[in-house]
Design an enzyme around this catalytic site. Structure first.
Site, short mmCIF file in Angstrom:
data_model
loop_
_atom_site.label_atom_id
_atom_site.label_comp_id
_atom_site.label_asym_id
_atom_site.label_seq_id
_atom_site.Cartn_x
_atom_site.Cartn_y
_atom_site.Cartn_z
N GLU A 69 30.08 -11.89 24.61
CA GLU A 69 30.25 -12.91 25.66
C GLU A 69 31.07 -12.20 26.72
O GLU A 69 32.27 -11.97 26.54
CB GLU A 69 30.98 -14.13 25.14
CG GLU A 69 31.06 -15.19 26.23
CD GLU A 69 32.10 -16.26 25.96
OE1 GLU A 69 33.12 -15.94 25.34
OE2 GLU A 69 31.88 -17.40 26.36
N ASP B 149 33.16 -36.00 4.79
CA ASP B 149 34.42 -36.07 5.57
C ASP B 149 34.13 -36.16 7.07
O ASP B 149 35.05 -36.07 7.88
CB ASP B 149 35.31 -34.85 5.26
CG ASP B 149 34.66 -33.53 5.67
OD1 ASP B 149 35.30 -32.48 5.49
OD2 ASP B 149 33.51 -33.55 6.19
N ASN C 146 30.00 -33.16 2.44
CA ASN C 146 31.05 -33.66 1.52
C ASN C 146 31.77 -34.87 2.10
O ASN C 146 32.95 -35.09 1.85
CB ASN C 146 32.04 -32.52 1.21
CG ASN C 146 32.79 -32.07 2.45
OD1 ASN C 146 32.34 -32.29 3.58
ND2 ASN C 146 33.93 -31.43 2.27
N ASP D 67 27.03 -32.54 7.54
CA ASP D 67 28.17 -32.77 6.63
C ASP D 67 27.66 -33.07 5.22
O ASP D 67 26.87 -33.99 5.03
CB ASP D 67 28.98 -33.96 7.17
CG ASP D 67 30.07 -34.40 6.20
OD1 ASP D 67 30.45 -35.58 6.24
OD2 ASP D 67 30.52 -33.56 5.39
N ASP E 102 30.96 -15.22 14.51
CA ASP E 102 31.59 -15.27 15.84
C ASP E 102 32.95 -14.59 15.74
O ASP E 102 33.88 -15.14 15.12
CB ASP E 102 31.74 -16.74 16.27
CG ASP E 102 31.81 -16.88 17.78
OD1 ASP E 102 31.21 -17.82 18.32
OD2 ASP E 102 32.48 -16.03 18.43
N ASP F 72 33.43 -13.00 21.12
CA ASP F 72 34.03 -13.97 22.04
C ASP F 72 34.82 -13.25 23.14
O ASP F 72 35.65 -12.37 22.84
CB ASP F 72 34.99 -14.86 21.21
CG ASP F 72 35.48 -16.04 22.01
OD1 ASP F 72 34.65 -16.85 22.45
OD2 ASP F 72 36.70 -16.15 22.22
N HIS G 84 27.56 -23.87 23.26
CA HIS G 84 28.56 -24.89 22.92
C HIS G 84 29.61 -25.07 24.02
O HIS G 84 30.55 -25.86 23.87
CB HIS G 84 29.26 -24.49 21.62
CG HIS G 84 30.01 -23.21 21.78
ND1 HIS G 84 29.38 -21.99 22.03
CD2 HIS G 84 31.33 -22.95 21.80
CE1 HIS G 84 30.28 -21.05 22.17
NE2 HIS G 84 31.48 -21.60 22.04
N ASP G 85 29.47 -24.30 25.10
CA ASP G 85 30.49 -24.36 26.16
C ASP G 85 30.00 -25.01 27.44
O ASP G 85 30.77 -25.14 28.39
CB ASP G 85 30.92 -22.93 26.55
CG ASP G 85 31.84 -22.32 25.52
OD1 ASP G 85 31.84 -21.08 25.41
OD2 ASP G 85 32.54 -23.08 24.81
N ASP H 38 29.75 -28.58 7.62
CA ASP H 38 30.32 -27.54 6.75
C ASP H 38 29.27 -26.49 6.40
O ASP H 38 28.09 -26.65 6.73
CB ASP H 38 30.90 -28.18 5.49
CG ASP H 38 29.99 -29.27 4.94
OD1 ASP H 38 30.42 -30.44 4.88
OD2 ASP H 38 28.82 -28.95 4.65
O1 TEU Z 1 34.50 -19.11 26.04
C1 TEU Z 1 35.25 -18.51 27.06
C2 TEU Z 1 34.52 -18.54 28.37
O2 TEU Z 1 34.51 -17.54 29.08
C3 TEU Z 1 33.87 -19.73 28.90
O3 TEU Z 1 33.06 -20.25 27.95
C4 TEU Z 1 34.91 -20.69 29.46
O4 TEU Z 1 36.05 -19.99 29.77
C5 TEU Z 1 35.33 -21.77 28.48
O5 TEU Z 1 34.22 -22.47 28.03
C6 TEU Z 1 36.30 -22.72 29.26
O6 TEU Z 1 35.60 -23.20 30.40
C7 TEU Z 1 34.78 -18.59 24.72
C8 TEU Z 1 34.24 -19.56 23.69
O7 TEU Z 1 32.82 -19.63 23.84
C9 TEU Z 1 34.89 -20.90 23.96
O8 TEU Z 1 34.32 -21.91 23.13
C10 TEU Z 1 36.37 -20.75 23.67
O9 TEU Z 1 37.02 -21.97 24.02
C11 TEU Z 1 36.98 -19.62 24.50
O10 TEU Z 1 36.18 -18.43 24.51
C12 TEU Z 1 38.32 -19.21 23.93
O11 TEU Z 1 38.10 -18.58 22.68
CA CA Z 2 32.06 -31.82 5.61
#
Ligand code: TEU
Ligand code: CA
Length: 526
Positions: free
Chosen positions: A238, A27, A25, A23, A100, A197, A311-312, A31
């Site tokens: 993905e 908040d 700025n 970050d 993305d 995605d 990130h998932d 960013d």
């Molecule tokens: O993720 C969709 C996905 O297939 C899996 O990652 C899973 O369905 C999701 O993490 C819920 O368990 C992609 C993106 O990576 C995720 O961050 C988004 O939330 C999702 O699509 C919807 O855009």
């Molecule tokens: Ca920021």
């Protein structure tokens, strides 16, 4: 594969969740200027590309995966000029920029949907899937039905994810043209590629009851990326395809669809029954899946994606490594298993400092829409304590805590309370502590990436497995002409493993003996 296609095997892509990166700025939200400020850090690590999770305008119901304007930057992250500068500064350091692209759904705040939902005969009325009745019992990935009623149209619309993420209708040629325009807009600004995605969702088969991988999925992806103007872009899907023939149809060079794709077998099957249920496991699970995909992709001359985290999902280090007493050893072992293989390589922010699972005593500190929905669902059938244990294990927040640059308040991420509670172990696990440690995960990654970059055998070479399925370790070779690299990765227990004569290019233990210590690795040039 042609020469230019082969070069994608050199990609070493660092995935950034901008909201949690840095970050600038005050908040409490990461960013684009924060990414720019850390480009030298990324160049120092040795990556040659960055993938930014969605930065476009969004109400952030799903942290940017709900887009309200594909051609502008979300307020919290900065401006279009900031993005143009980020692209320029990245390219100036030899770092490509991958954005993305969320092509399956928009935010319900997008102008297309805001108008589409008002009537059945406006210019956007057919940009989404509208029916008089739900067509099936499909569920949203985030809980509940995938169908939402709109009184103004007296119809239902489809949302594979949150209610605020209506699926766009790719059967409408105007939608195809709109998404082609989005790709061209960013390509014209110098973007080098896209992470796509849930790209297999863009074609559905209602009659066949298929939410994804519908009959036109390849046609639509080719419509996006098979065009002369954008064929050069690096694209990683993905995808939901589990079998290699479907992967081949997506990634073979002549198909002009995707450069590569994320195959999730090793993520879904390592250390867990399902996303929210742990399972005691070993690195053998990861090894055997990687071996299979290395063989399958090599046989078909397509590019595999090498990644352990994103990130998932919760941290692989915590699911099948030892993130306490042997955190450095198991982090370096997993990294070596991955990045000495053949494929386009991805590193998720925090992996390079051995980030691990978080833990909290209340659901109130969790942000992720999936985690909060699943907690409510779990509480229908178990105690709040049991439900919270499942969320602690599987929450996507695990890999979204503000990056811990140091051990000061808020981890050096911001001088203001961050949007998400700092990781509960950030005082221990942060970049500053890591760099001052003899067991620095960052320094190990630096050496590993440099080794990979400078070895044609590792990037392009053949893959030969030397260990046996019953072994509790992984030994393989990468060979190209007279360059032979032997990779030895021991797993949880001490093992006796034969060591060939040669130059030790990389190791993660100081005093090496013939017995391999837990998670000990050695990379040897024969
Ligand atoms: O993720 C969709 C996905 O297939 C899996 O990652 C899973 O369905 C999701 O993490 C819920 O368990 C992609 C993106 O990576 C995720 O961050 C988004 O939330 C999702 O699509 C919807 O855009
Ligand atoms: Ca920021």
């Amino acid at each position: 594969m042609t020469e230019s296609y082969l070069r994608n095997l050199e990609m070493m892509i660092y995935q950034i969740y901008p909201r949690s990166f840095f970050d600038t700025n005050h908040d409490g939200i990461g960013d684009l200027n924060g990414v720019i400020a850390k480009l030298d850090y990324l160049a120092d690590l040795g990556v040659n590309a960055i993938w930014l999770c969605p930065c476009f305008k969004s109400p952030n119901e799903d942290n940017g995966y709900d887009i309200s304007d594909y051609r502008d930057i979300m307020d919290e992250f900065g401006t279009l000029d900031d993005m143009k500068r980020l692209i320029k500064e990245s390219h100036g350091r030899g770092i490509k920029v991958i954005l993305d692209l969320v092509a399956n759904h928009t935010s319900s705040e997008h102008e297309w949907f805001k108008e589409s939902r008002t009537s059945r005969d406006n210019q956007y009325s057919d940009y989404y899937y509208w029916f008089d009745e739900p067509q099936n019992d499909w569920k949203s990935a985030f809980l509940g039905s995938a169908w939402e009623y709109e009184p103004k149209r007296n119809q239902y619309y489809l949302h594979s994810f949150a209610v605020g993420q209506p699926d766009i209708n790719w059967e409408n040629p105007k939608v195809v043209a709109e998404m082609q325009g989005v790709v061209d807009f960013w390509s014209d600004l110098g973007v080098d590629g896209f992470r796509c995605d849930v790209i297999d969702f863009i074609s559905k088969d209602f009659a066949g009851d298929k939410k994804y991988l519908g009959p036109k999925v390849h046609e639509y992806i080719h419509d996006l990326f098979g065009r002369e103007k954008v064929k050069h872009l690096f694209t990683v899907g993905e995808c939901s395809c589990k079998d290699i023939d479907e992967v081949y149809r997506h990634c073979a060079e002549h198909r002009e669809e995707l450069t590569t794709l994320f195959q999730f077998d090793h993520i879904n099957k390592s250390g867990r029954e399902n996303k929210f249920t742990p399972r005691a496991d070993s690195l053998t699970v990861l090894r055997d899946i990687l071996i299979s995909w290395q063989h399958e992709t090599e046989k078909r001359d397509i590019i595999y994606s090498l990644f352990s985290d994103n990130h998932d999902n919760s941290w692989m280090l915590s699911r099948i490594g030892n993130d306490k007493e042997l955190r450095f050893e198991s982090a370096s072992c997993i990294a070596t298993m991955l990045y000495m293989l053949k494929g386009a390589a991805f590193i998720y922010q925090g992996q390079e400092i051995g980030m691990a699972a978080a833990h909290y005593d209340t659901i109130d500190v969790f942000d992720d829409i999936e985690s909060r929905n699943k907690y409510a669902d779990f509480c229908q059938t178990m105690s709040p304590e049991q439900a919270l244990a499942k969320i602690n294990f599987g929450s996507r927040d695990n890999t979204r805590h503000p990056f811990a640059w140091d051990d000061t308040e808020f981890g050096g991420f911001s001088d203001t309370e961050p949007w998400l509670i700092p990781h509960n172990r950030y005082k221990e696990i942060n970049l500053k502590n890591d760099l001052s440690s003899k067991k620095s995960v960052f320094r190990f990654y630096q050496k590993l990436l440099a080794l990979r970059k400078n070895s044609k055998a590792v990037i392009y070479g053949d893959f030969t497995v030397l260990s046996k399925p019953e072994d509790k370790y992984f030994v393989f070779e990468r060979t190209l002409n007279d360059e032979i690299i032997r990779v030895i990765c021991n797993f949880e227990q001490p093992s006796e493993i034969a060591v060939p004569k040669g130059e030790i290019l990389l190791s993660n233990y100081q005093n090496m003996t013939f017995d391999f210590a837990p998670y000990e690795i050695r990379v040897i040039k024969l």
